[in-house]
Structures are given as C-alpha cells and as structure tokens.
Design a protein around this motif. Structure first.
Motif, PDB file in Angstrom:
ATOM      1  N   TRP A  14      45.273  14.470 -35.198  1.00 36.05           N
ATOM      2  CA  TRP A  14      46.660  14.881 -35.486  1.00 36.05           C
ATOM      3  C   TRP A  14      46.736  16.224 -36.202  1.00 36.05           C
ATOM      4  O   TRP A  14      47.829  16.749 -36.392  1.00 36.05           O
ATOM      5  CB  TRP A  14      47.385  13.780 -36.267  1.00 36.05           C
ATOM      6  CG  TRP A  14      47.362  12.508 -35.498  1.00 36.05           C
ATOM      7  CD1 TRP A  14      46.729  11.344 -35.834  1.00 36.05           C
ATOM      8  CD2 TRP A  14      47.933  12.282 -34.212  1.00 36.05           C
ATOM      9  NE1 TRP A  14      46.883  10.411 -34.838  1.00 36.05           N
ATOM     10  CE2 TRP A  14      47.616  10.961 -33.828  1.00 36.05           C
ATOM     11  CE3 TRP A  14      48.690  13.054 -33.332  1.00 36.05           C
ATOM     12  CZ2 TRP A  14      48.032  10.405 -32.613  1.00 36.05           C
ATOM     13  CZ3 TRP A  14      49.092  12.498 -32.127  1.00 36.05           C
ATOM     14  CH2 TRP A  14      48.771  11.195 -31.788  1.00 36.05           C
ATOM     15  N   SER A  18      52.631  15.852 -38.215  1.00 41.01           N
ATOM     16  CA  SER A  18      53.315  14.767 -37.546  1.00 41.01           C
ATOM     17  C   SER A  18      53.148  14.907 -36.039  1.00 41.01           C
ATOM     18  O   SER A  18      53.287  15.993 -35.484  1.00 41.01           O
ATOM     19  CB  SER A  18      54.798  14.821 -37.913  1.00 41.01           C
ATOM     20  OG  SER A  18      55.598  14.237 -36.924  1.00 41.01           O
ATOM     21  N   ALA A  20      55.161  13.874 -33.846  1.00 40.14           N
ATOM     22  CA  ALA A  20      56.455  14.271 -33.286  1.00 40.14           C
ATOM     23  C   ALA A  20      56.651  15.779 -33.413  1.00 40.14           C
ATOM     24  O   ALA A  20      57.130  16.438 -32.485  1.00 40.14           O
ATOM     25  CB  ALA A  20      57.592  13.523 -33.977  1.00 40.14           C
ATOM     26  N   TRP A  48      50.998   2.764 -33.261  1.00 44.37           N
ATOM     27  CA  TRP A  48      51.663   3.329 -32.090  1.00 44.37           C
ATOM     28  C   TRP A  48      52.338   2.212 -31.303  1.00 44.37           C
ATOM     29  O   TRP A  48      53.502   2.270 -30.981  1.00 44.37           O
ATOM     30  CB  TRP A  48      50.643   4.093 -31.246  1.00 44.37           C
ATOM     31  CG  TRP A  48      51.169   4.618 -29.963  1.00 44.37           C
ATOM     32  CD1 TRP A  48      50.680   4.333 -28.726  1.00 44.37           C
ATOM     33  CD2 TRP A  48      52.251   5.525 -29.766  1.00 44.37           C
ATOM     34  NE1 TRP A  48      51.415   5.007 -27.779  1.00 44.37           N
ATOM     35  CE2 TRP A  48      52.386   5.748 -28.401  1.00 44.37           C
ATOM     36  CE3 TRP A  48      53.139   6.171 -30.626  1.00 44.37           C
ATOM     37  CZ2 TRP A  48      53.351   6.576 -27.854  1.00 44.37           C
ATOM     38  CZ3 TRP A  48      54.109   7.004 -30.088  1.00 44.37           C
ATOM     39  CH2 TRP A  48      54.207   7.200 -28.713  1.00 44.37           C
ATOM     40  N   LEU A  62      52.894  10.242 -38.537  1.00 41.96           N
ATOM     41  CA  LEU A  62      54.313  10.595 -38.494  1.00 41.96           C
ATOM     42  C   LEU A  62      54.826  10.787 -39.909  1.00 41.96           C
ATOM     43  O   LEU A  62      54.202  10.326 -40.874  1.00 41.96           O
ATOM     44  CB  LEU A  62      55.122   9.469 -37.823  1.00 41.96           C
ATOM     45  CG  LEU A  62      54.806   9.155 -36.369  1.00 41.96           C
ATOM     46  CD1 LEU A  62      55.489   7.863 -35.942  1.00 41.96           C
ATOM     47  CD2 LEU A  62      55.220  10.305 -35.460  1.00 41.96           C
ATOM     48  N   THR A  63      55.970  11.442 -40.047  1.00 38.85           N
ATOM     49  CA  THR A  63      56.619  11.490 -41.353  1.00 38.85           C
ATOM     50  C   THR A  63      57.099  10.080 -41.675  1.00 38.85           C
ATOM     51  O   THR A  63      57.207   9.224 -40.790  1.00 38.85           O
ATOM     52  CB  THR A  63      57.831  12.444 -41.373  1.00 38.85           C
ATOM     53  OG1 THR A  63      58.844  11.920 -40.517  1.00 38.85           O
ATOM     54  CG2 THR A  63      57.444  13.854 -40.952  1.00 38.85           C
ATOM     55  N   GLU A  66      60.158   9.372 -39.519  1.00 38.13           N
ATOM     56  CA  GLU A  66      59.801   9.163 -38.114  1.00 38.13           C
ATOM     57  C   GLU A  66      59.136   7.803 -37.922  1.00 38.13           C
ATOM     58  O   GLU A  66      59.402   7.102 -36.938  1.00 38.13           O
ATOM     59  CB  GLU A  66      58.858  10.265 -37.635  1.00 38.13           C
ATOM     60  CG  GLU A  66      59.491  11.628 -37.548  1.00 38.13           C
ATOM     61  CD  GLU A  66      58.474  12.751 -37.454  1.00 38.13           C
ATOM     62  OE1 GLU A  66      58.907  13.883 -37.167  1.00 38.13           O
ATOM     63  OE2 GLU A  66      57.258  12.523 -37.666  1.00 38.13           O
ATOM     64  N   ALA A  67      58.283   7.419 -38.877  1.00 32.37           N
ATOM     65  CA  ALA A  67      57.589   6.133 -38.784  1.00 32.37           C
ATOM     66  C   ALA A  67      58.578   4.971 -38.856  1.00 32.37           C
ATOM     67  O   ALA A  67      58.455   3.997 -38.112  1.00 32.37           O
ATOM     68  CB  ALA A  67      56.544   6.012 -39.892  1.00 32.37           C
ATOM     69  N   HIS A  70      60.255   4.791 -35.514  1.00 38.44           N
ATOM     70  CA  HIS A  70      59.307   4.289 -34.508  1.00 38.44           C
ATOM     71  C   HIS A  70      59.084   2.786 -34.667  1.00 38.44           C
ATOM     72  O   HIS A  70      59.083   2.046 -33.686  1.00 38.44           O
ATOM     73  CB  HIS A  70      57.984   5.040 -34.606  1.00 38.44           C
ATOM     74  CG  HIS A  70      56.974   4.601 -33.607  1.00 38.44           C
ATOM     75  ND1 HIS A  70      57.084   4.891 -32.263  1.00 38.44           N
ATOM     76  CD2 HIS A  70      55.855   3.846 -33.736  1.00 38.44           C
ATOM     77  CE1 HIS A  70      56.074   4.352 -31.619  1.00 38.44           C
ATOM     78  NE2 HIS A  70      55.310   3.707 -32.488  1.00 38.44           N
TER      79      HIS A  70
END
Length: 103
Positions: A14, A18, A20, A48, A62-63, A66-67, A70
């Motif tokens: 990564w 992030s 994203a 994921w 992810l931030t 964002e997490a 998700h």
C-alpha cells in the motif's frame, strides 16, 4: 497477521497510503514513495472481504472513515458493482502480494 506481515502490507503493497487515495490517482507515481514518509496514524488495515478472516491477503489500508464505509457494505459483490475501478486496483495489489510474498 504478525508485525513483519503488517510491514510488508504498509510499505510494499500500500506504499503508506490509503488504497482509495492511490486508486483515485491522488498522488502521481513519482510521488508515491514520499507517502512512505508521512504519518500513517490516520490509516488502518481492514478486511477487504468482510466474510473472510483478517489474513495478510485480505487486508487493505484505508483511512478510518474509508474503513468504516467499507465495513458497512453488505458484501464484496456490492462494492464490485459500485466501485469496479477501485476493486480492480485493490485486487491487483492483493494478487501481487500473493505472488511475491506468499510463496
């Protein structure tokens, strides 16, 4: 998942950013290495595919916001329908991880 695996995920897969943000092309490829030097305290690894356990090939960076979004998705198929470009990006990264680090 042990500390060495977390290091591989954050640094090698990564690149300290992030997924994203990277998928959206927020940083040009030449600048992505600089992301490794920034603080990652606003990022977290999350599953994921929430139906699978937290294993090295099922974690995405992810931030926090964002997490949360998700993790609130009903399933990965829903994410694939809503954000196919993002899913393709993440799947490519996870496939690279499987090829290069899980043999």
């Amino acid at each position: 998942v042990d500390a060495a695996e977390v290091g591989v995920l954050v640094r090698e897969i990564w690149r300290g950013m992030s997924a994203a943000e990277a998928a959206a092309g927020a940083l040009a490829p030449a600048r992505q290495d600089k992301a490794l030097n920034r603080q990652i305290d606003k990022l977290r690894l999350t599953r994921w595919d929430v139906a699978r356990p937290a294993e090295i090939d099922n974690l995405v960076l992810l931030t926090f916001n964002e997490a949360e979004v998700h993790e609130g998705e009903p399933n990965l198929e829903h994410v694939k329908q809503q954000r196919p470009t993002f899913v393709a990006f993440v799947e490519a990264k996870l496939n690279r991880l499987r090829r290069e680090f899980m043999q």
